[in-house]
Scaffold this motif. Sequence first.
Motif, PDB file in Angstrom:
ATOM      1  N   ARG A 121      12.856  20.025  23.360  1.00 27.56           N
ATOM      2  CA  ARG A 121      11.685  19.487  22.663  1.00 27.56           C
ATOM      3  C   ARG A 121      12.028  19.237  21.200  1.00 27.56           C
ATOM      4  O   ARG A 121      12.664  20.063  20.538  1.00 27.56           O
ATOM      5  N   THR A 122      11.605  18.087  20.713  1.00 28.65           N
ATOM      6  CA  THR A 122      11.749  17.748  19.302  1.00 28.65           C
ATOM      7  C   THR A 122      10.364  17.603  18.690  1.00 28.65           C
ATOM      8  O   THR A 122       9.494  16.943  19.268  1.00 28.65           O
ATOM      9  N   VAL A 123      10.172  18.217  17.536  1.00 30.43           N
ATOM     10  CA  VAL A 123       8.896  18.116  16.822  1.00 30.43           C
ATOM     11  C   VAL A 123       9.183  17.638  15.405  1.00 30.43           C
ATOM     12  O   VAL A 123      10.041  18.198  14.715  1.00 30.43           O
ATOM     13  N   LYS A 124       8.482  16.588  14.984  1.00 33.50           N
ATOM     14  CA  LYS A 124       8.632  16.067  13.624  1.00 33.50           C
ATOM     15  C   LYS A 124       7.248  15.869  13.028  1.00 33.50           C
ATOM     16  O   LYS A 124       6.365  15.282  13.664  1.00 33.50           O
ATOM     17  N   ALA A 125       7.051  16.369  11.795  1.00 33.34           N
ATOM     18  CA  ALA A 125       5.758  16.249  11.109  1.00 33.34           C
ATOM     19  C   ALA A 125       5.952  15.522   9.784  1.00 33.34           C
ATOM     20  O   ALA A 125       6.878  15.832   9.031  1.00 33.34           O
ATOM     21  N   ILE A 126       5.092  14.539   9.510  1.00 28.95           N
ATOM     22  CA  ILE A 126       5.192  13.725   8.295  1.00 28.95           C
ATOM     23  C   ILE A 126       3.826  13.659   7.621  1.00 28.95           C
ATOM     24  O   ILE A 126       2.799  13.473   8.283  1.00 28.95           O
ATOM     25  N   ASP A 127       3.818  13.803   6.296  1.00 27.45           N
ATOM     26  CA  ASP A 127       2.579  13.771   5.515  1.00 27.45           C
ATOM     27  C   ASP A 127       2.225  12.340   5.117  1.00 27.45           C
ATOM     28  O   ASP A 127       3.085  11.569   4.663  1.00 27.45           O
ATOM     29  N   TYR A 128       0.965  11.988   5.269  1.00 26.89           N
ATOM     30  CA  TYR A 128       0.455  10.671   4.893  1.00 26.89           C
ATOM     31  C   TYR A 128      -0.852  10.823   4.127  1.00 26.89           C
ATOM     32  O   TYR A 128      -1.457  11.894   4.093  1.00 26.89           O
ATOM     33  N   THR A 129      -1.283   9.716   3.539  1.00 28.71           N
ATOM     34  CA  THR A 129      -2.624   9.612   2.971  1.00 28.71           C
ATOM     35  C   THR A 129      -3.308   8.419   3.624  1.00 28.71           C
ATOM     36  O   THR A 129      -2.797   7.296   3.571  1.00 28.71           O
ATOM     37  N   TYR A 130      -4.430   8.688   4.280  1.00 38.12           N
ATOM     38  CA  TYR A 130      -5.170   7.614   4.945  1.00 38.12           C
ATOM     39  C   TYR A 130      -5.977   6.878   3.892  1.00 38.12           C
ATOM     40  O   TYR A 130      -6.806   7.456   3.184  1.00 38.12           O
ATOM     41  N   GLN A 131      -5.746   5.565   3.790  1.00 40.22           N
ATOM     42  CA  GLN A 131      -6.335   4.783   2.712  1.00 40.22           C
ATOM     43  C   GLN A 131      -6.775   3.441   3.280  1.00 40.22           C
ATOM     44  O   GLN A 131      -5.955   2.580   3.590  1.00 40.22           O
ATOM     45  N   ASN A 132      -8.071   3.253   3.408  1.00 39.76           N
ATOM     46  CA  ASN A 132      -8.577   2.040   4.047  1.00 39.76           C
ATOM     47  C   ASN A 132      -9.277   1.078   3.099  1.00 39.76           C
ATOM     48  O   ASN A 132      -9.541  -0.064   3.462  1.00 39.76           O
ATOM     49  N   LYS A 133      -9.580   1.516   1.888  1.00 35.95           N
ATOM     50  CA  LYS A 133     -10.259   0.641   0.938  1.00 35.95           C
ATOM     51  C   LYS A 133      -9.234  -0.237   0.220  1.00 35.95           C
ATOM     52  O   LYS A 133      -8.186   0.248  -0.198  1.00 35.95           O
ATOM     53  N   PRO A 134      -9.497  -1.526   0.046  1.00 33.31           N
ATOM     54  CA  PRO A 134      -8.558  -2.385  -0.686  1.00 33.31           C
ATOM     55  C   PRO A 134      -8.529  -2.005  -2.163  1.00 33.31           C
ATOM     56  O   PRO A 134      -9.481  -1.411  -2.689  1.00 33.31           O
ATOM     57  N   PRO A 135      -7.457  -2.330  -2.857  1.00 31.52           N
ATOM     58  CA  PRO A 135      -7.374  -1.997  -4.283  1.00 31.52           C
ATOM     59  C   PRO A 135      -8.396  -2.786  -5.098  1.00 31.52           C
ATOM     60  O   PRO A 135      -8.830  -3.873  -4.697  1.00 31.52           O
ATOM     61  N   ALA A 136      -8.783  -2.230  -6.235  1.00 30.69           N
ATOM     62  CA  ALA A 136      -9.687  -2.933  -7.150  1.00 30.69           C
ATOM     63  C   ALA A 136      -8.859  -3.774  -8.119  1.00 30.69           C
ATOM     64  O   ALA A 136      -7.904  -3.290  -8.709  1.00 30.69           O
ATOM     65  N   VAL A 137      -9.226  -5.050  -8.250  1.00 29.73           N
ATOM     66  CA  VAL A 137      -8.507  -5.984  -9.119  1.00 29.73           C
ATOM     67  C   VAL A 137      -9.483  -6.573 -10.124  1.00 29.73           C
ATOM     68  O   VAL A 137     -10.559  -7.047  -9.745  1.00 29.73           O
ATOM     69  N   THR A 138      -9.110  -6.537 -11.407  1.00 28.87           N
ATOM     70  CA  THR A 138      -9.971  -7.083 -12.455  1.00 28.87           C
ATOM     71  C   THR A 138      -9.156  -8.001 -13.354  1.00 28.87           C
ATOM     72  O   THR A 138      -8.120  -7.583 -13.908  1.00 28.87           O
ATOM     73  N   ALA A 139      -9.577  -9.249 -13.507  1.00 33.55           N
ATOM     74  CA  ALA A 139      -8.904 -10.182 -14.407  1.00 33.55           C
ATOM     75  C   ALA A 139      -9.306  -9.877 -15.844  1.00 33.55           C
ATOM     76  O   ALA A 139     -10.498  -9.832 -16.172  1.00 33.55           O
ATOM     77  N   LEU A 140      -8.328  -9.626 -16.706  1.00 27.17           N
ATOM     78  CA  LEU A 140      -8.597  -9.373 -18.124  1.00 27.17           C
ATOM     79  C   LEU A 140      -8.649 -10.678 -18.916  1.00 27.17           C
ATOM     80  O   LEU A 140      -9.436 -10.807 -19.848  1.00 27.17           O
ATOM     81  N   SER A 141      -7.770 -11.613 -18.563  1.00 27.43           N
ATOM     82  CA  SER A 141      -7.783 -12.911 -19.247  1.00 27.43           C
ATOM     83  C   SER A 141      -8.914 -13.756 -18.669  1.00 27.43           C
ATOM     84  O   SER A 141      -9.194 -13.714 -17.469  1.00 27.43           O
ATOM     85  N   ILE A 142      -9.568 -14.515 -19.529  1.00 26.79           N
ATOM     86  CA  ILE A 142     -10.758 -15.271 -19.120  1.00 26.79           C
ATOM     87  C   ILE A 142     -10.478 -16.770 -19.054  1.00 26.79           C
ATOM     88  O   ILE A 142     -10.751 -17.419 -18.044  1.00 26.79           O
ATOM     89  N   ALA A 143      -9.926 -17.336 -20.122  1.00 26.58           N
ATOM     90  CA  ALA A 143      -9.714 -18.784 -20.172  1.00 26.58           C
ATOM     91  C   ALA A 143      -8.359 -19.138 -19.566  1.00 26.58           C
ATOM     92  O   ALA A 143      -7.322 -18.647 -20.007  1.00 26.58           O
ATOM     93  N   HIS A 144      -8.388 -19.996 -18.544  1.00 23.57           N
ATOM     94  CA  HIS A 144      -7.160 -20.475 -17.921  1.00 23.57           C
ATOM     95  C   HIS A 144      -7.241 -21.989 -17.845  1.00 23.57           C
ATOM     96  O   HIS A 144      -7.727 -22.551 -16.849  1.00 23.57           O
TER      97      HIS A 144
END
Length: 441
Positions: A121-144
Motif C-alpha cells: 500500500r502506498t499513501v500520499k498526502a498533499i496540502d491544498y487551498t480550495y479557492q473558487n472565487k475569481p481574483p479581484a481586478v481594479t484598473a488604476l489608470s482611467i484615460a486610455h
Amino acid sequence: MKSSSIFGVLIVAALAAIGFFYLRDMRGPEVSLSPGPGPVSGKAEMAVSLHDPGSGMKKLSIIALQGQRTITVLSREYPPKTYTARESFRLAETPSLKDGPFKLEVSSNDRALYHLGAGNRTVKAIDYTYQNKPPAVTALSIAHNIARGGVGLVIYTVNREVQKTGVVFADRFFPGYHQFGDVYACLFPFPYNLPTERFVPKILAVDRAGNERVTGIYFHLIPKAFPSDRIQLPDTYLDKVSAEFKDRFPQANTPLEIFLKANRDLRVHDLKQLEEVGKKTSPTFLWEGPFLRMPNSAPRGGYAQFRDYYYHGKLVDQETHLGIDLAALAHAKVPAANRGKIVYADDLGIYGQCVIIDHGLGLQTLYGHLSGIGVKVGEDVQKGQIIGTTGDTGLAGGDHLHFGVMVSGEQVNPIEWWDPSWINNNITSKLQDAKETAKAR
C-alpha cells in the motif's frame, strides 16, 4: 542417501525461488498527483497517475480531509494485470468541500503475488487551498486614448498571485507584468489592421487556482489613416535580392520568383520570429525619456504603408510596411533609441542584419538592413550608444535604416515614441500616478 541429498537441495531451491518471487514486490504502487500543493479551484482538472510493474494495481482511494470531516473524492478498483492507470477528477464534483485549506490523501494497493498476503500500500498526502472565487481586478489608470497602430498602457491591481494576466481582445493576448505590491502594468497595441468593432480591450487575470476574471477598461479610439505607395521592381534590384536569398529558395527559377518568396513567405516567418523575441523582455521599464531618432536622416517609408509592387508595369505583389525607413549617408552610424538590453543581433530574413533592443514590458525597438552590427545579445546599451551602421541587407532597396517599434512582437507606430508629450501623457504619468495611489492606500 544421495537421492535424499538431491531432494533436499531441490526443496531448498524451490523455497528460495518462492521467497524471491514473493519478496521481490515489496513496494507499493508509484503515485503522483497533479497539480502539486497550493491553491486549486473546483473547475480545475486534477489527475493521479499510478504505476506498479510488479503485481499491478488493485484499488485506489482519494479522500479530502478538511477540519474534522473526511470526504470521499474518488474510489476505483482495477482488474488483474493493470500495471498503469491515470484518473482525472474535479473538486467541483465534491460539493461538501468548502473554501479554505484541505488535504488530499491518495492511497493505492497493489495485488499480492500468487494471492499470498494483503499486497503493498502506498499513501500520499498533499496540502491544498480550495479557492473558487475569481481574483479581484481594479484598473488604476482611467484615460486610455489609443490611436490605430498606437499603444496604450493600463495600470491595475490584482488581489492575489496570478499565473496569467494582461490585456485581451479579439484573439490577441498581451501580457501584463508585476510592478510592486499588487500593481501590474500592461502595454497593449491597437493593431493597424484590426477592425474597430473587434478592439475591445479588457484586463484578464487568472489566479494560481485557475479562477479567471475579465474586467473592462475605459478607452477612446483615435482613427488614423496610413499612406500607400507604388513600388517599381527594376531588374537590378531583383538581381541583388536574388543573390542574397537564392540559397533559401532553391526551387525559385527567376529573380522575381525569389523576391516574391522572400516578400511573402519569409516575411510571415520573420513576423513569427519577432513574436518569440518579444517574449524576451524585462518585467519593468529599462528606458527613460523620449526615444531618439537617427540624426540627420530623412524618412523614405512610413509605418503601415500599403505597398503595391510592380514589375514591367504588372502588379505582382502587395504587402504592408511596418516600420519607418530613415535614410542618411551610406553606412551612417545607428544609435540605440533608448536604454535597454540587446535581445537579438543577427540576420533576420527580410530585415537583413538586424538588432533588437528590449526596453521592458514587451517594448522593443528594431534596427534593420544594417551593414554592420556592433553589439552582442545580452549586452546592456545606453541611449545614443552606437549599435551598428546602416546598409542595404535583406529586402532593402538602398542604404537606409528600417526602424521599428514592437509591443510583445506586434509592430506599432514609432512616431509616438519620438514624442515627449505623448510619452508623458500616456506612459510615464500613469506609472507615477499608480505609485502615488499605492502609497496613499
